[in-house]
Each structure stands twice: as C-alpha cells, then as structure tokens.
Design an enzyme around this catalytic site. Structure first.
Site: not given
Length: 334
Positions: A262, A208, A140, A138, A159
């Site tokens: 991130c 991720d 996505g 997510a 997810e």
C-alpha cells in the site's frame, strides 16, 4: 466541522514525511504526484468501501446502501472461472459508513476497507478446493475477501506480529461461520522461513507485504519516530524480497503468487519484483492487464507499468489506494 463538533482531534500532517515524499514521488510519479498528494493529505475526501459478508445475509443492507448512493464495484471483473463475485459497494462522495463492533458469536454484515485492497484478491483468482497461503495476513481483510469468492481446500493465514495475529483471529471470527473456520489455519511464523518449512505446498500465495504505508505515515504523530522510519525505509525492500523468495518456495509448480503493498514507492514495488525475477528462474510474470481494464471505471492506474503489475493512484472521486499489485507464476525448475 462534524469531527470538531464531536470533539475529535483533527489529523495533522507530518512535515518530515511530507517533505520526504515530495522529493521522492515528484521524481518517480512526475505530474501525477500533485493530484495524489492533494488526496493523501486531505482525509475529508477519503472514501470507504463496504465488502458484504455472504455468510450474513442482509438484503435490507443492500437496499439501504443503494438508497444512500452506493453502487456495486468490480462489475464485470469476475471471469466465469470464479466461484463467486465479491459484493463490494462504493460511492463517489467521501464519508465513512459506521463500523460494526465485534460481537462474540455473531457475524458482521460488512467489512470496511479501501476498495483497492481487493485487487490482490481478484488477481490471485482463488478457486474452490485450492491450498492457499496468506503470508502476511493481518488484519485479515484479504483473507475474508478470499472466502467471499471461493471455498479453498485450506486457507493458511500467517502473521508474525503477536498483536496483529490476535487482530487477525478476531477478524476471522467476526466474518466466517464455524464450519468454514475449520478450513483456516492461523500461524505466527516468520514469513521468511515458511517456504523452507512448507515447500511446494500451496496452489496460491498472497504476499501483502509490510511496507511504508503512505497514508498512515503522512499523519505520524511522533516526528522523531517518523524520521526514524524514513531512515530505515530502505531496509523494508530487503524484507519484502526475502518474503517473496519464501513464498516462491512454498508454491507448487504451476501455482500463482500475488505481491502487493500500500505504498507508491518504486523501491518497494517494481524494484523488488525485478530483483526477484532476475534472481529466481522459477517464476515468470503473469499479464494482469485484462483485470485492470475490467476495473478501470473504479480506479486510476499509473501509466507505463509492466503488464504483470499495476499501481492504483488516489484521485479525487476515486480516492482508492495507493495499492501496488503484481502477479507471478511458478514453473518447473530448469
């Protein structure tokens, strides 16, 4: 001024988070932190990229983007082995292209995103027919990007969070046509156990990982919640390492794994990778410097990184990132 005229509430910097980042990132990034901080704390200078949807052909959109100063990114970054190239448009000046609303039964023409978030997909290098796992999928965007440049034999999007899983499902429905949706499996499993449930199954795995999202944390509206986040920040690296170990189990020998976050935090990036490499003999690092060089006109990277990793630093005019990317390969067990 435009936002004020529309009556929108201006984002306020959370001083607790900024002070924490100031101390940590000054030590980790040195002089580079000053310019990164200036971008992260100034939303008006942030940029947004558009990933065009190859399943919704819109030639007029491409012409319109070029008229507005947008240019194709990632030029020359796709090797001949890639089935197709991502169509991503960016421009130097800040500003956000209008978002498209979800329309049942209709595909969207583009996905708005931080251009650096496409680098993990580029590093993964999915080819037609491969079995692919997006472990923490997510909302996505990366799954959509994978399907823009290849037709996997199977794409497993996982997810764990229920709300984010619904967001993921809506994203897939908004960008992928019916025949291809049949190749996509969406699950709500704890990513830390997928390796045990599906060992040696996938050719490519993307992790991720959940991380301390620097951009959003800097603008936390609840100071108390922000302080709690910072207190528990160290726990994230333990979860990230567990996710990576699960991903290694899920990989077939010879398969590739990409880890991304991130955040600028070394504890969640290089340190986690080094812990995995020192404790798992089944994986070896993969050199991604050639890929980094191919996109160096679009991004600013932190110097001094290992050849299997990169860290995108937000800079004025290149306000992409933060984005950490590292690539590994699974070998036969010794």
């Amino acid at each position: 001024l435009e936002n004020k005229a529309k009556g929108k509430v201006q984002k306020q910097i959370c001083r607790v988070v900024l002070d924490h980042f100031e101390e940590q990132y000054t030590a980790e990034l040195g002089k580079a932190w000053s310019s990164v901080r200036d971008v992260l704390t100034s939303p008006p200078c942030w940029q947004h990229a558009l990933l065009l949807n190859r399943f919704s052909q819109c030639l007029e959109l491409e012409r319109s983007l070029k008229d507005q100063g947008y240019q194709p990114a990632f030029q020359g970054a796709f090797p001949p082995s890639f089935p197709a190239a991502l169509k991503c448009y960016t421009r130097r000046s800040p500003g956000r292209f209008p978002a498209q609303k979800h329309r049942a039964g209709q595909l969207k023409d583009y996905y708005l995103l931080n251009a650096a978030s496409l680098l993990p997909v580029l590093a993964l290098g999915v080819k037609d027919g491969e079995e692919v796992l997006d472990l923490c999928a997510a909302p996505g965007g990366k799954a959509v990007a994978v399907l823009q440049c290849a037709n996997p034999g199977r794409l497993h999007c996982n997810e764990y969070d229920d709300l984010r899983a619904r967001w993921l499902e809506q994203t897939i429905e908004s960008f992928i046509p019916e025949p291809l949706i049949n190749l996509i499996t969406i699950s709500k499993l704890d990513g830390r156990v997928i390796g045990d449930l599906k060992p040696d199954l996938y050719d490519k795995v993307l992790v991720d990982a959940p991380c301390s999202n620097d951009r959003s944390w800097l603008f936390s509206s609840d100071t108390h919640q922000a302080a709690l986040r910072l207190m528990h920040r160290k726990e994230l690296s333990h979860v990230q390492l567990q996710l990576l170990r699960s991903a290694v189990k899920a990989l077939r020998p010879g398969g590739s794994l990409v880890y991304s976050t991130c955040t600028l935090s070394k504890a969640e990036n290089s340190d986690v990778l080094n812990l995995l490499l020192s404790s798992c003999r089944e994986v070896i690092p993969v050199d991604i410097t050639e890929m980094a060089q191919a996109v160096s006109q679009d991004f600013t990277f932190l110097g001094g990184m290992q050849r299997h990793e990169l860290l995108v630093l937000p800079q004025e005019g290149r306000a992409w990132g933060p984005m950490y990317v590292a690539k590994l390969k699974k070998i036969q067990s010794p």
